[in-house]
Design an enzyme around this catalytic site. Structure first.
Site, short mmCIF file in Angstrom:
data_model
loop_
_atom_site.label_atom_id
_atom_site.label_comp_id
_atom_site.label_asym_id
_atom_site.label_seq_id
_atom_site.Cartn_x
_atom_site.Cartn_y
_atom_site.Cartn_z
N SER A 1 0.96 -0.91 0.12
CA SER A 1 0.08 -0.33 0.24
C SER A 1 0.48 1.42 -0.16
CB SER A 1 -1.04 -0.29 1.43
OG SER A 1 -0.27 -0.56 2.23
N HIS B 1 1.32 4.88 3.87
CA HIS B 1 0.51 5.32 3.11
C HIS B 1 0.98 7.00 2.52
CE1 HIS B 1 -3.22 2.49 4.03
NE2 HIS B 1 -2.60 1.74 3.63
#
Length: 216
Positions: free
Chosen positions: A139, A194
């Site tokens: 991610s 992220h």
């Protein structure tokens, strides 16, 4: 002249994107298969995480299991996932965004952006998280692709005089999504990765494509 709608060129079935997705899927597929045929399924996954996950403790004096593990984990964590659904969510995003990135900066540019974003995700986790829980998943790299895409959207909207509100709305949506997932996962979402990946993607795009290279 009226503001122009912003759309992006994309290239489907790029070999670089497909090969990267296949390589990333391989560890989880193998671990899942081992889980169906081996009585020591959990041990296989624990071993993979021990050797390949990102561990903050290794940057704080823990003894590595092998030479250069501290350095290798900045990349290896992105090829491990917490399960098939975790893998599927990330790889769908890579397939969706990969064509946009390849159309803009080519296959080598895509791979470089992905690698830098994965490193940025690990760096973000190392700097912002004090957790000793292992961190895995692509991610961080995915958010790097999103960061580059959003930079290009900002660039195009500025160039064509298009309204910026849709861009800001999408960024707020990303923040809300992370908050919701963080709550649903009881705080186990690596939002730091992220954020690190996103910023790395924005910076990469700003350096590599300071001006429009094609009409979007």
């Amino acid at each position: 002249m009226a503001p122009r709608n912003v759309t992006f060129q994309t290239r489907t079935n790029s070999p670089a994107v497909l090969v990267l997705v296949a390589i990333t899927c391989l560890p989880e597929i193998l671990l899942t298969l081992l889980g169906t045929i081996s009585p020591n399924a959990s041990q296989w996954r624990m071993t993979a995480i021990a050797y390949g996950a990102f561990w903050n403790g290794l940057l704080q004096g823990w003894e590595p299991l092998y030479l250069f593990q501290r350095e290798a984990m900045f990349a290896s964590y992105a090829f491990l996932h917490g399960g098939l659904m975790h893998l599927l969510g990330n790889m769908v995003a890579v397939l969706a965004l990969g064509g946009i990135v390849v159309a803009r900066i080519g296959q080598k540019g895509f791979l470089l952006l992905y690698a830098i974003s994965a490193f940025g995700g690990a760096a973000g986790f190392a700097l912002l998280s004090g957790s000793e829980t292992p961190m895995v998943g692509a991610s961080g790299a995915v958010f790097g692709l999103i960061g580059a895409w959003k930079f290009w959207e900002w660039q195009a909207r500025q160039h064509f005089g298009s309204p910026m509100r849709p861009l800001w709305s999408s960024l707020i949506g990303l923040v809300i999504l992370n908050i919701v997932l963080w709550v649903l996962l009881s705080g186990l979402l690596a939002w730091e990765a992220h954020l690190g990946g996103f910023l790395a993607g924005v910076l990469f795009a700003a350096i590599v494509t300071p001006t429009l290279r094609y009409r979007v």
